[in-house]
Design an enzyme around this catalytic site. Structure first.
Site, PDB file in Angstrom:
ATOM      1  N   GLU A  29       2.769  -8.198  -1.732  1.00  0.00           N
ATOM      2  CA  GLU A  29       1.529  -8.854  -1.293  1.00  0.00           C
ATOM      3  C   GLU A  29       1.490 -10.337  -1.627  1.00  0.00           C
ATOM      4  O   GLU A  29       0.917 -11.131  -0.898  1.00  0.00           O
ATOM      5  CB  GLU A  29       0.305  -8.161  -1.917  1.00  0.00           C
TER       6      GLU A  29
ATOM      7  N   GLY B 184       0.816  -1.220   0.000  1.00  0.00           N
ATOM      8  CA  GLY B 184       0.000   0.000   0.000  1.00  0.00           C
ATOM      9  C   GLY B 184       0.845   1.263   0.000  1.00  0.00           C
ATOM     10  O   GLY B 184       0.396   2.311  -0.476  1.00  0.00           O
TER      11      GLY B 184
ATOM     12  N   GLU C 248       1.703   1.763  -3.528  1.00  0.00           N
ATOM     13  CA  GLU C 248       0.456   2.153  -4.212  1.00  0.00           C
ATOM     14  C   GLU C 248       0.073   3.596  -3.888  1.00  0.00           C
ATOM     15  O   GLU C 248      -0.415   4.328  -4.748  1.00  0.00           O
ATOM     16  CB  GLU C 248      -0.666   1.188  -3.803  1.00  0.00           C
TER      17      GLU C 248
HETATM   18  N1  CAA Z   1       1.928  -3.880   8.802  1.00  0.00           N
HETATM   19  C1  CAA Z   1       2.045  -3.964  10.144  1.00  0.00           C
HETATM   20  N2  CAA Z   1       3.224  -3.875  10.783  1.00  0.00           N
HETATM   21  C2  CAA Z   1       4.330  -3.737  10.038  1.00  0.00           C
HETATM   22  C3  CAA Z   1       4.286  -3.666   8.631  1.00  0.00           C
HETATM   23  C4  CAA Z   1       3.006  -3.737   8.009  1.00  0.00           C
HETATM   24  N3  CAA Z   1       2.855  -3.637   6.687  1.00  0.00           N
HETATM   25  N4  CAA Z   1       5.550  -3.547   8.168  1.00  0.00           N
HETATM   26  C5  CAA Z   1       6.365  -3.536   9.240  1.00  0.00           C
HETATM   27  N5  CAA Z   1       5.634  -3.641  10.375  1.00  0.00           N
HETATM   28  C6  CAA Z   1       6.124  -3.680  11.756  1.00  0.00           C
HETATM   29  C7  CAA Z   1       6.818  -4.997  12.081  1.00  0.00           C
HETATM   30  O1  CAA Z   1       5.868  -5.982  12.434  1.00  0.00           O
HETATM   31  C8  CAA Z   1       7.696  -4.585  13.242  1.00  0.00           C
HETATM   32  O2  CAA Z   1       6.898  -4.506  14.404  1.00  0.00           O
HETATM   33  P1  CAA Z   1       7.420  -5.192  15.787  1.00  0.00           P
HETATM   34  O3  CAA Z   1       8.606  -4.338  16.178  1.00  0.00           O
HETATM   35  O4  CAA Z   1       6.266  -5.068  16.719  1.00  0.00           O
HETATM   36  O5  CAA Z   1       7.810  -6.588  15.451  1.00  0.00           O
HETATM   37  C9  CAA Z   1       8.106  -3.157  12.885  1.00  0.00           C
HETATM   38  O6  CAA Z   1       7.136  -2.700  11.914  1.00  0.00           O
HETATM   39  C10 CAA Z   1       9.477  -3.057  12.256  1.00  0.00           C
HETATM   40  O7  CAA Z   1       9.515  -3.958  11.155  1.00  0.00           O
HETATM   41  P2  CAA Z   1      10.674  -5.062  10.968  1.00  0.00           P
HETATM   42  O8  CAA Z   1      11.226  -5.478  12.290  1.00  0.00           O
HETATM   43  O9  CAA Z   1      10.122  -6.131  10.088  1.00  0.00           O
HETATM   44  O10 CAA Z   1      11.762  -4.180  10.209  1.00  0.00           O
HETATM   45  P3  CAA Z   1      12.861  -4.709   9.175  1.00  0.00           P
HETATM   46  O11 CAA Z   1      13.748  -3.535   8.919  1.00  0.00           O
HETATM   47  O12 CAA Z   1      13.497  -5.960   9.644  1.00  0.00           O
HETATM   48  O13 CAA Z   1      12.042  -5.069   7.823  1.00  0.00           O
HETATM   49  C11 CAA Z   1      10.403  -4.657   6.095  1.00  0.00           C
HETATM   50  C12 CAA Z   1      11.409  -4.050   7.120  1.00  0.00           C
HETATM   51  C13 CAA Z   1      11.178  -5.412   5.019  1.00  0.00           C
HETATM   52  C14 CAA Z   1       9.664  -3.489   5.478  1.00  0.00           C
HETATM   53  C15 CAA Z   1       9.442  -5.625   6.817  1.00  0.00           C
HETATM   54  O14 CAA Z   1       8.896  -4.965   7.947  1.00  0.00           O
HETATM   55  C16 CAA Z   1       8.278  -6.075   5.953  1.00  0.00           C
HETATM   56  O15 CAA Z   1       8.457  -6.952   5.117  1.00  0.00           O
HETATM   57  N6  CAA Z   1       7.080  -5.477   6.156  1.00  0.00           N
HETATM   58  C17 CAA Z   1       5.873  -5.901   5.455  1.00  0.00           C
HETATM   59  C18 CAA Z   1       5.824  -5.374   4.030  1.00  0.00           C
HETATM   60  C19 CAA Z   1       4.580  -5.855   3.325  1.00  0.00           C
HETATM   61  O16 CAA Z   1       4.375  -7.046   3.158  1.00  0.00           O
HETATM   62  N7  CAA Z   1       3.736  -4.922   2.879  1.00  0.00           N
HETATM   63  C20 CAA Z   1       2.497  -5.223   2.181  1.00  0.00           C
HETATM   64  C21 CAA Z   1       1.319  -5.175   3.106  1.00  0.00           C
HETATM   65  S1  CAA Z   1      -0.188  -5.725   2.377  1.00  0.00           S
HETATM   66  C22 CAA Z   1      -0.761  -4.415   1.486  1.00  0.00           C
HETATM   67  O17 CAA Z   1      -0.163  -3.353   1.468  1.00  0.00           O
HETATM   68  C23 CAA Z   1      -2.035  -4.629   0.724  1.00  0.00           C
HETATM   69  C24 CAA Z   1      -2.415  -3.534  -0.220  1.00  0.00           C
HETATM   70  O18 CAA Z   1      -2.366  -3.709  -1.403  1.00  0.00           O
HETATM   71  C25 CAA Z   1      -2.926  -2.241   0.277  1.00  0.00           C
END
Ligand code: CAA
Length: 266
Positions: free
Chosen positions: A140, A117, A120
């Site tokens: 995603e 998102g 996006e």
């Molecule tokens: N939603 C909720 N929490 C999130 C998040 C998300 N999208 N991305 C990161 N966080 C949180 C983590 O859970 C973590 O929280 P805690 O400290 O409580 O564990 C905190 O943010 C820090 O994140 P990381 O420890 O994972 O940080 P990192 O530097 O090791 O990694 C990252 C960074 C690669 C961005 C990793 O956090 C990640 O892969 N995040 C998810 C990305 C993702 O999949 N986004 C797509 C979401 S779905 C969507 O967006 C649908 C749509 O089309 C609208």
């Protein structure tokens, strides 16, 4: 908008601009979760955008995040336990349709992660200024879903079918430079100065006549959902309509009289 509202998940400021109208800046403020876009944040973002859009002092809007993350996507923890019917009933992506209706130019100033998102949202803006450190991706697929807030459509239009396929089907992250070369990012800058670059661009745009800016934005966006004939017709009508504005008289008058124009936004 003389007084700026206080929000929980975003910080809003107005930046003065000696050359014209002010720049409205919206900064995401959920650092603990890398600015994950939960329902509350999206609601506040829309509210701030709509207020800046109506505000006679604001000419251009910037959306930005932090050095580490523009936004790491929709809030996965908020979505994880939802059923299809929950998703359908709360229709949380409906807010994106209203973001699309903002009339003033909106710049995404992106550093760090712009994922899911977050990517996006940057594409829903009119231009993307990126720091060299920025990383774009649509991960995603790794969560068992697909982009749901415009990714399959906007990315494909911006960078073409093959590159959009690779990006969405692998869920990989791509550097700001790769996205600049692919045409998604309009301006690339060093991390230390990227926000100044974005503000300078916003100030330059905010010094232009507001009604013409809105007509230009509207006409460019038309190119995405009409035929070339329909789009040219739309552009021509908008061009003719601008001859009813005081700013058109001022702009052409100032050119002929060799002076700087003073825009009224009428
Ligand atoms: N939603 C909720 N929490 C999130 C998040 C998300 N999208 N991305 C990161 N966080 C949180 C983590 O859970 C973590 O929280 P805690 O400290 O409580 O564990 C905190 O943010 C820090 O994140 P990381 O420890 O994972 O940080 P990192 O530097 O090791 O990694 C990252 C960074 C690669 C961005 C990793 O956090 C990640 O892969 N995040 C998810 C990305 C993702 O999949 N986004 C797509 C979401 S779905 C969507 O967006 C649908 C749509 O089309 C609208």
């Amino acid at each position: 908008m003389s007084e700026l509202p206080a929000y929980k998940t975003i910080i809003v400021t107005k930046i003065d601009n000696s050359a014209g109208l002010k720049v409205g800046q919206i900064q995401f403020n959920r650092p603990d979760v890398l600015n994950a876009l939960n329902i509350e944040l999206m609601g506040e973002l829309l509210d701030a955008l709509q207020k800046f859009d109506k505000d006679g002092e604001t000419g251009c809007i910037i959306i930005t995040g932090s050095a580490k993350a523009f936004a790491a996507g929709a809030d996965i923890k908020e979505m994880a336990t939802q059923s299809a019917i929950d998703m359908h009933i709360r229709d949380q992506f409906a807010v994106w349709d209203k973001i699309r209706k903002i009339k003033k130019p909106v710049i995404a100033a992106v550093s760090g992660f712009a994922l899911g998102g977050g990517c996006e949202l940057s594409m829903a803006c009119d231009m993307i200024v990126a720091a060299e450190s920025a990383k774009f991706g649509q991960p995603e697929i790794k969560l068992g879903v697909i982009p749901g807030a415009g990714g399959t459509q906007r990315l494909t239009r911006a960078i073409g079918k093959a590159r959009a396929m690779e990006m969405i089907l692998t869920g990989r992250m791509y550097s700001a430079r790769e996205m600049y070369e692919a045409g998604l990012v309009s301006r690339l800058a060093d991390d230390e100065v990227f926000i100044e670059e974005a503000v300078a661009l916003a100030k330059e745009i905010a010094s232009m006549p507001p009604i013409a800016l809105q007509m230009a934005k509207d006409s460019i966006l038309k190119a995405f959902d009409t035929t070339i004939e329909g789009g040219l017709e739309y552009e021509r009508k908008a061009f003719y309509l601008l001859f009813a504005s005081e700013d058109m008289k001022e702009g052409m008058g100032a050119f002929v009289e060799k002076r700087k124009p003073k825009w009224k936004g009428k």
